[in-house]
Design a protein around this motif. Structure first.
Motif, mmCIF file in Angstrom:
data_model
loop_
_atom_site.group_PDB
_atom_site.id
_atom_site.type_symbol
_atom_site.label_atom_id
_atom_site.label_comp_id
_atom_site.label_asym_id
_atom_site.label_seq_id
_atom_site.Cartn_x
_atom_site.Cartn_y
_atom_site.Cartn_z
ATOM 1 N N PRO A 43 0.840 -1.203 0.000
ATOM 2 C CA PRO A 43 0.000 0.000 0.000
ATOM 3 C C PRO A 43 0.878 1.258 0.000
ATOM 4 C CG PRO A 43 -0.810 -1.575 1.614
ATOM 5 C CD PRO A 43 0.519 -2.091 1.126
ATOM 6 N N MET A 44 0.499 2.248 -0.780
ATOM 7 C CA MET A 44 1.288 3.474 -0.914
ATOM 8 C C MET A 44 1.662 4.078 0.438
ATOM 9 S SD MET A 44 0.500 7.018 -2.987
ATOM 10 C CE MET A 44 -0.499 6.139 -4.124
ATOM 11 N N VAL A 45 0.736 4.096 1.372
ATOM 12 C CA VAL A 45 0.991 4.699 2.679
ATOM 13 C C VAL A 45 2.156 4.021 3.402
ATOM 14 C CG1 VAL A 45 -0.691 3.296 3.957
ATOM 15 C CG2 VAL A 45 -0.139 5.599 4.761
ATOM 16 N N THR A 46 2.428 2.777 3.077
ATOM 17 C CA THR A 46 3.526 2.046 3.713
ATOM 18 C C THR A 46 4.861 2.759 3.521
ATOM 19 O OG1 THR A 46 2.356 -0.020 3.355
ATOM 20 C CG2 THR A 46 4.702 -0.193 3.827
ATOM 21 N N HIS A 47 5.040 3.386 2.365
ATOM 22 C CA HIS A 47 6.306 4.064 2.089
ATOM 23 C C HIS A 47 6.567 5.179 3.097
ATOM 24 C CE1 HIS A 47 7.003 1.830 -1.596
ATOM 25 N NE2 HIS A 47 5.725 1.999 -1.866
ATOM 26 N N PHE B 227 7.934 8.762 -3.259
ATOM 27 C CA PHE B 227 9.352 8.926 -3.559
ATOM 28 C C PHE B 227 10.077 9.837 -2.560
ATOM 29 C CE2 PHE B 227 7.771 7.448 -7.650
ATOM 30 C CZ PHE B 227 8.717 6.486 -7.951
ATOM 31 N N LEU B 228 9.353 10.385 -1.599
ATOM 32 C CA LEU B 228 9.993 11.177 -0.556
ATOM 33 C C LEU B 228 11.049 10.314 0.124
ATOM 34 C CD1 LEU B 228 10.020 13.810 1.124
ATOM 35 C CD2 LEU B 228 8.365 12.701 2.636
ATOM 36 N N SER B 229 12.238 10.864 0.323
ATOM 37 C CA SER B 229 13.345 10.051 0.842
ATOM 38 C C SER B 229 13.603 10.293 2.326
ATOM 39 C CB SER B 229 14.623 10.340 0.049
ATOM 40 O OG SER B 229 15.120 11.629 0.365
ATOM 41 N N VAL B 230 14.208 9.292 2.938
ATOM 42 C CA VAL B 230 14.665 9.410 4.321
ATOM 43 C C VAL B 230 15.686 10.533 4.419
ATOM 44 C CG1 VAL B 230 16.022 8.224 6.117
ATOM 45 C CG2 VAL B 230 14.152 7.027 4.956
ATOM 46 N N ASP B 231 16.534 10.673 3.404
ATOM 47 C CA ASP B 231 17.535 11.736 3.387
ATOM 48 C C ASP B 231 16.873 13.115 3.498
ATOM 49 O OD1 ASP B 231 20.301 12.685 3.057
ATOM 50 O OD2 ASP B 231 19.601 13.402 1.100
ATOM 51 N N THR B 232 15.795 13.330 2.759
ATOM 52 C CA THR B 232 15.091 14.613 2.837
ATOM 53 C C THR B 232 14.476 14.813 4.215
ATOM 54 O OG1 THR B 232 14.696 14.782 0.475
ATOM 55 C CG2 THR B 232 13.140 15.940 1.901
ATOM 56 N N LEU B 233 13.882 13.770 4.773
ATOM 57 C CA LEU B 233 13.314 13.887 6.119
ATOM 58 C C LEU B 233 14.408 14.217 7.134
ATOM 59 C CD1 LEU B 233 10.704 10.983 6.194
ATOM 60 C CD2 LEU B 233 10.270 13.444 5.971
ATOM 61 N N PHE C 169 8.178 -3.867 -9.419
ATOM 62 C CA PHE C 169 7.324 -4.510 -8.422
ATOM 63 C C PHE C 169 8.145 -5.031 -7.250
ATOM 64 C CE2 PHE C 169 5.045 -8.077 -6.569
ATOM 65 C CZ PHE C 169 3.822 -7.476 -6.303
ATOM 66 N N GLY C 170 7.680 -4.718 -6.036
ATOM 67 C CA GLY C 170 8.313 -5.206 -4.832
ATOM 68 C C GLY C 170 9.557 -4.460 -4.392
ATOM 69 N N GLN C 171 9.986 -3.477 -5.145
ATOM 70 C CA GLN C 171 11.197 -2.732 -4.788
ATOM 71 C C GLN C 171 10.838 -1.603 -3.832
ATOM 72 O OE1 GLN C 171 13.823 -1.633 -8.000
ATOM 73 N NE2 GLN C 171 14.437 0.206 -6.938
ATOM 74 N N THR C 172 11.651 -1.430 -2.821
ATOM 75 C CA THR C 172 11.456 -0.321 -1.900
ATOM 76 C C THR C 172 11.765 0.983 -2.619
ATOM 77 O OG1 THR C 172 12.095 -1.705 -0.064
ATOM 78 C CG2 THR C 172 12.163 0.651 0.311
ATOM 79 N N VAL C 173 10.921 1.967 -2.403
ATOM 80 C CA VAL C 173 11.120 3.276 -3.017
ATOM 81 C C VAL C 173 12.087 4.054 -2.129
ATOM 82 C CG1 VAL C 173 9.983 5.369 -3.790
ATOM 83 C CG2 VAL C 173 8.813 3.179 -3.993
ATOM 84 N N PHE C 174 13.236 4.417 -2.677
ATOM 85 C CA PHE C 174 14.304 5.145 -1.969
ATOM 86 C C PHE C 174 14.598 4.452 -0.668
ATOM 87 C CE2 PHE C 174 13.198 8.076 -5.157
ATOM 88 C CZ PHE C 174 14.288 8.873 -5.383
#
Length: 176
Positions: free
Chosen positions: A8-12, A79-85, A171-176
């Motif tokens: 689910p998108m929210v998971t990211h 696509f928001l990254s941990v680096d940006t956070l 498919f199945g790849q973690t986004v960033f």
């Protein structure tokens, strides 16, 4: 809850926010998001109120008293990254009385940080307004956090945008 890369998108954003912040609160009207948060022991506020301002108010009112501010992260920016956070956290730590907004080449996006002294204004937002209403009232407090990747601030509001961005993720790849 739309599938995005096999989850689910929210998971990211849940994965990224919980890796960066010690105090995460999700405000939702969606029962699937409620269940995901409960399963992961993430604080969640479930409501059926109609306005964006309701969501902001409920989130701010639920925060711990000792916080210096709050970062608003939408669930539709996979696509928001941990680096940006982490850069947002560092910026807010360095200048906690500022409003921090992300931007890519002058295009403003999310997430955004608001200092504690603006919480009363966020709680009292006019119907169906969000944080940008407070930003317009305090342009002198705004600092921009410039990020490089335009995908990070791209939100999915339409089926076309969803399909466009989904095509970029195997498919199945973690986004960033």
């Amino acid at each position: 809850m739309a599938d995005f890369g096999g989850v689910p998108m929210v998971t990211h954003i849940l994965n990224k926010a919980t890796s960066c912040f010690t105090n995460v609160v999700v405000v939702t009207r969606n029962e699937g998001v409620l269940k995901l948060c409960k399963d992961r022991d993430i604080k969640v506020i479930f409501h059926d109120l109609p306005y964006k301002s309701d969501t902001v108010r409920l989130g701010i009112e639920s925060l711990d008293e000792e916080l210096d501010g709050a970062v608003f992260c939408p669930a539709d920016q996979p696509f928001l990254s941990v680096d940006t956070l982490n850069k947002m956290i560092a910026s807010a730590t360095a200048e906690p009385q500022r409003i921090w907004r992300t931007s890519v080449q002058g295009v403003i996006g999310s997430p955004n940080y608001f200092p504690r002294n603006l919480f009363p204004e966020l709680i009292a937002l006019p119907e169906d307004n969000g944080g940008s209403y407070v930003c317009k009232k305090h342009p002198d407090l705004i600092k921009m956090l410039e990020i490089e990747n335009p995908l990070e601030i791209k939100d999915i509001d339409t089926k076309e945008t969803y399909e466009e961005l989904l095509s970029l993720v195997p498919f199945g790849q973690t986004v960033f």
